[in-house]
Design an enzyme around this catalytic site. Structure first.
Site, PDB file in Angstrom:
ATOM      1  N   ASP A   1       0.857  -1.170   0.000  1.00 25.28           N
ATOM      2  CA  ASP A   1       0.000   0.000   0.000  1.00 25.28           C
ATOM      3  C   ASP A   1       0.905   1.236   0.000  1.00 25.28           C
ATOM      4  O   ASP A   1       2.065   1.168   0.400  1.00 25.28           O
ATOM      5  CB  ASP A   1      -0.894  -0.023   1.238  1.00 25.28           C
ATOM      6  CG  ASP A   1      -1.835   1.173   1.289  1.00 25.28           C
ATOM      7  OD1 ASP A   1      -2.405   1.510   0.244  1.00 25.28           O
ATOM      8  OD2 ASP A   1      -1.968   1.764   2.372  1.00 25.28           O
TER       9      ASP A   1
ATOM     10  N   ASP B   1      -7.043  -2.138   4.288  1.00 22.53           N
ATOM     11  CA  ASP B   1      -6.098  -3.111   3.748  1.00 22.53           C
ATOM     12  C   ASP B   1      -6.359  -4.516   4.277  1.00 22.53           C
ATOM     13  O   ASP B   1      -5.741  -5.476   3.802  1.00 22.53           O
ATOM     14  CB  ASP B   1      -4.658  -2.712   4.113  1.00 22.53           C
ATOM     15  CG  ASP B   1      -4.243  -1.401   3.470  1.00 22.53           C
ATOM     16  OD1 ASP B   1      -4.635  -1.170   2.312  1.00 22.53           O
ATOM     17  OD2 ASP B   1      -3.542  -0.608   4.126  1.00 22.53           O
TER      18      ASP B   1
ATOM     19  N   ASP C   1      -1.405  -0.710   6.125  1.00 22.30           N
ATOM     20  CA  ASP C   1      -1.481  -0.164   7.480  1.00 22.30           C
ATOM     21  C   ASP C   1      -2.887   0.206   7.902  1.00 22.30           C
ATOM     22  O   ASP C   1      -3.114   0.529   9.057  1.00 22.30           O
ATOM     23  CB  ASP C   1      -0.588   1.071   7.614  1.00 22.30           C
ATOM     24  CG  ASP C   1      -1.228   2.309   7.010  1.00 22.30           C
ATOM     25  OD1 ASP C   1      -1.825   2.186   5.914  1.00 22.30           O
ATOM     26  OD2 ASP C   1      -1.146   3.385   7.621  1.00 22.30           O
TER      27      ASP C   1
END
Length: 782
Positions: free
Chosen positions: A323, A521, A517
């Protein structure tokens, strides 16, 4: 709280001694018995010696047979059966010495296994043992009460005494000196100023301080760490898939070979000899010792992996998806630039905005307040503060109504150009206005982590072949970050479901790791072979579904974990294959009648000790990162801290260049130019010169040669040249105004210096400051 671990300290050595005796006592007693039998043999009492050795064999056989029968009852067939058959066979053929040596061998293996597991998991157990259980809370009447940790609520004011463990995530109310080694893996003490956030689990290494709880105990950082540590230690030292694959083939092979040796020779002793040398301690012990050692090492680096299977998968990974926000970038906005209306004051605009935002809980507000305090601006207490979600905050500061947020109405020309500039740079503009119109704008950015590019390079060196960035951000911003860090592919405007789908596709082709994080996600982390969450925030969905959690906010620890996982897996495979290879050779010799059971038992004992000691190598080695001398770390810390001041001069330089470009006839233009030149000469040039004289020579050793810093030294030469060029223009302006024919070359020097300095700072932060393992030193100027 911290007082509880201190009370337990005296008990720790005694408990450790009891554990050590429990581990080694069976081996010591069996060894003494075998030696006693040998003494009787050499004294001529052969029957007594055989009786002692037979007793030792029976003592080892009974618990081993009971364990094996229980496994068979549960339909679990493992390699333990070979040891039982070897002990039983030794009794049947009256090879009592061989049986006694096998018994010592099995006891040695178990003792070494328990010792290695205790050593390898001590870091994880330490986390569980020192978990805070209570807190000191201030009462309304000014007193202090001790309460159970589960009674601490968000907003409570706590007191953390000297030596105490910080019980919950919170904000310090006065300066605090902390030992964050348990959470971050770093030993250097850090100082947190009033208003800074601290994580639960760190230790107060200075005077007592006040703490305002930001999370309750269940949602705090240390709760997540303890839960993961508990899961990791609750599982038995994993045989994992690697050992299972070996065992599935090895046990049938052993039994068939022993049967053939007996059938073809007619000598049952040969079958016993085959079983003796086949006792599979390399398989039973070496593999889990190496894997558990790897778990311990990554825990010390600030990465908690749930189990050995996840560590093994991490060591086999070929694809990595990351990410962007909070993973490759800091995840916290930073005021990159303050741009003001013509004739405005940058510091005043930032001061007004931060004063209004002091009462807002928004993450952007925290960034503005932090930036203003770092610059030492005196913030005023706002009144009549109102906040309209999606539009901004308004409040009265020093008698004037100030609005911070979106720009209302038709923007003036300069504001329109600024909006376009912010869009091209991938930044967000927060407008500051009063009743007369916009005063300026603060351009916010989410900076790329200084260690991101180096970490990506290390991940490639560790064996990851494909790195993909997935993000919900705009394509333009995503591409800029991807180019900086050097990933192979970028997928922008990606929803949580699309992230999960992409992870599923990549996982079908290779062992895949996903790093994220945020709560959004979590689906993607669950789809990956190994999901890695940035930051142990306890209650967040991402940490709950992840197979590993980075307990420290540093991306480079992911590279450490991958390198350690690969090394531990390589040691495990090496130990198992070498040990079993030697065992197979010995089995063939035994089947041919060239290795009697007694000699085979001693030979197998040597093989077992060899492979177990080799497996313990996983407790060290495998990391590519360089350890820096303490003096070099201090230099990196010092010069990284000075980058904040250099960036402030840079902002002034850019504003002055814009003024020269748009208003060269303004009487304030030349004084502003002289001031920025003074700061360049007094602040920036001494900083660059000191780096050349002190920092770069100190880095030559860790980086391999002086050539590693030669390009940075060349940049210093160019910076000096451009500053002197600007100074030359200033000496040619005796009448107090800029000459029109000098403006183009002056602008070239100003904007050129701005570009060179920005690139130079970014390169230093990526290539040099990210070498420093101390927390906080990797983000200069934030």
């Amino acid at each position: 709280m911290g007082t509880e671990p201190r009370e337990c300290v005296p008990e720790q050595p005694a408990r450790a001694r009891r554990w050590a005796w429990a581990e080694w006592a069976p081996l010591v007693l069996l060894t003494v018995a075998v030696l006693a039998g040998a003494a009787l043999w050499f004294a001529g009492a052969h029957d007594a010696a055989r009786l002692v050795w037979a007793a030792v064999t029976v003592v080892a056989l009974v618990p081993a047979a009971w364990t094996t029968l229980r496994q068979l009852w549960l339909r679990q067939f493992g390699v333990d059966v070979i040891a039982v058959l070897a002990l039983l066979g030794a009794l049947l053929v009256r090879e009592f010495l061989a049986g006694a040596v096998i018994a010592v061998m099995v006891a040695t293996g178990r003792a070494l296994e328990e010792y290695a597991q205790r050593r390898a998991t001590r870091d994880l157990r330490a986390l569980l043992e020192r978990a805070p259980r209570q807190a000191r809370r201030r009462t309304p009447d000014g007193g202090i009460e001790v309460v159970p940790l589960d009674r601490v609520a968000v907003g409570d004011r706590l007191v953390v005494g000297p030596g105490d463990v910080v019980p919950v995530d919170g904000v310090v109310e006065e300066s605090a000196t902390l030992d964050e080694s348990v959470v971050t893996g770093e030993s250097q003490l850090v100082t947190r100023a009033a208003g800074e956030e601290v994580a639960s689990g760190v230790v107060n290494a200075g005077a007592g301080f006040g703490l305002r709880a930001r999370r309750n105990a269940a949602e705090s950082t240390y709760a997540g760490i303890v839960r993961l540590a508990g899961e990791a230690t609750a599982r038995k030292a994993p045989m994992v898939r690697l050992a299972d694959r070996y065992a599935a083939a090895f046990v049938p092979f052993t039994l068939v070979l022993a049967g053939l040796a007996w059938l073809l020779s007619g000598e049952f002793t040969r079958a016993v000899a085959v079983l003796v040398v086949a006792t599979p301690c390399p398989l039973l012990l070496a593999t889990p010792i190496a894997v558990v050692s790897g778990l311990s090492r990554v825990a010390r680096r600030g990465v908690l992996v749930r189990d050995g299977g996840s560590l093994e998968q991490l060591g086999r990974a070929r694809t990595l998806l990351l990410d962007k926000t909070g993973t490759l970038t800091a995840g916290r906005p930073r005021a990159a630039e303050v741009v003001v209306a013509p004739g405005g004051d940058r510091d005043e605009v930032l001061r007004l905005a931060a004063s209004v935002e002091q009462l807002s809980p928004h993450v952007l507000a925290a960034a503005l307040v932090r930036q203003a305090r770092e610059r030492g601006l005196p913030l005023a207490e706002p009144t009549q503060v109102t906040e309209e979600p999606g539009h901004g905050v308004s409040g009265r500061v020093d008698g004037r109504m100030v609005h911070v947020g979106q720009l209302a109405g038709e923007p003036p020309e300069w504001a329109g150009r600024l909006g376009e500039r912010a869009e091209r740079a991938g930044r967000s503009a927060v407008w500051v206005s009063d009743d007369h119109g916009p005063l300026g704008a603060i351009l916010l950015e989410d900076p790329v982590r200084p260690d991101a590019r180096r970490t990506v390079r290390r991940l490639r060196e560790a064996g990851l072949e494909r790195l993909v960035m997935v993000t919900g951000d705009r394509p333009g911003t995503a591409r800029q970050v991807a180019q900086i860090v050097g990933v192979d592919d970028v997928i922008a405007r990606c929803s949580p479901q699309e992230k999960a789908d992409r992870v599923r596709q990549e996982s079908a082709r290779a062992v895949t790791v996903m790093v994220g994080d945020g709560v959004n996600d979590a689906p993607a982390l669950a789809e990956a072979h190994v999901g890695v969450a940035m930051g142990a925030t306890g209650a967040t969905a991402s940490a709950d579904v992840a197979d590993a959690v980075l307990t420290v906010d540093r991306l480079d620890r992911l590279a450490d974990a991958v390198e350690i996982a690969r090394y531990a897996r390589r040691i495990a495979v090496q130990s198992a294959t070498v040990g079993m290879g030697l065992a197979v050779l010995a089995m063939l010799v035994a089947a041919a009648g060239r290795l009697p059971p007694v000699a085979g038992a001693f030979l197998q004992e040597g093989i077992d000790v060899l492979v177990i000691l080799n497996a313990l190598r996983a407790l060290g080695g495998g990391l590519r990162r360089r350890d820096l001398p303490a003096h070099t770390r201090e230099l990196l810390d010092r010069y990284a801290g000075e980058h904040g001041g250099v960036r402030d001069v840079l902002a002034r330089l850019r504003d002055t260049a814009d003024m020269v470009a748009t208003r060269p006839d303004d009487p304030a233009c030349l004084p502003a130019l002289r001031e920025v030149h003074r700061r360049l000469v007094d602040e920036v040039l001494p900083h660059e010169a000191a780096e050349d004289q002190q920092l770069y020579p100190a880095l030559a050793g860790p980086l391999g040669s002086d050539e590693a810093t030669s390009t940075m030294s060349r940049a210093h030469v160019e910076i000096v040249r451009l500053v002197e060029r600007i100074g030359g223009h200033l000496t040619a302006q005796p009448d107090g105004r800029l000459r029109r024919d000098e403006v183009p070359d002056l602008l070239a020097a100003l904007y050129g210096l701005d570009a060179v300095l920005r690139l130079h700072l970014a390169q230093e932060e990526e290539d040099y400051f990210s070498l420093n393992p101390e927390e906080g030193s990797t983000a200069p100027g934030r």
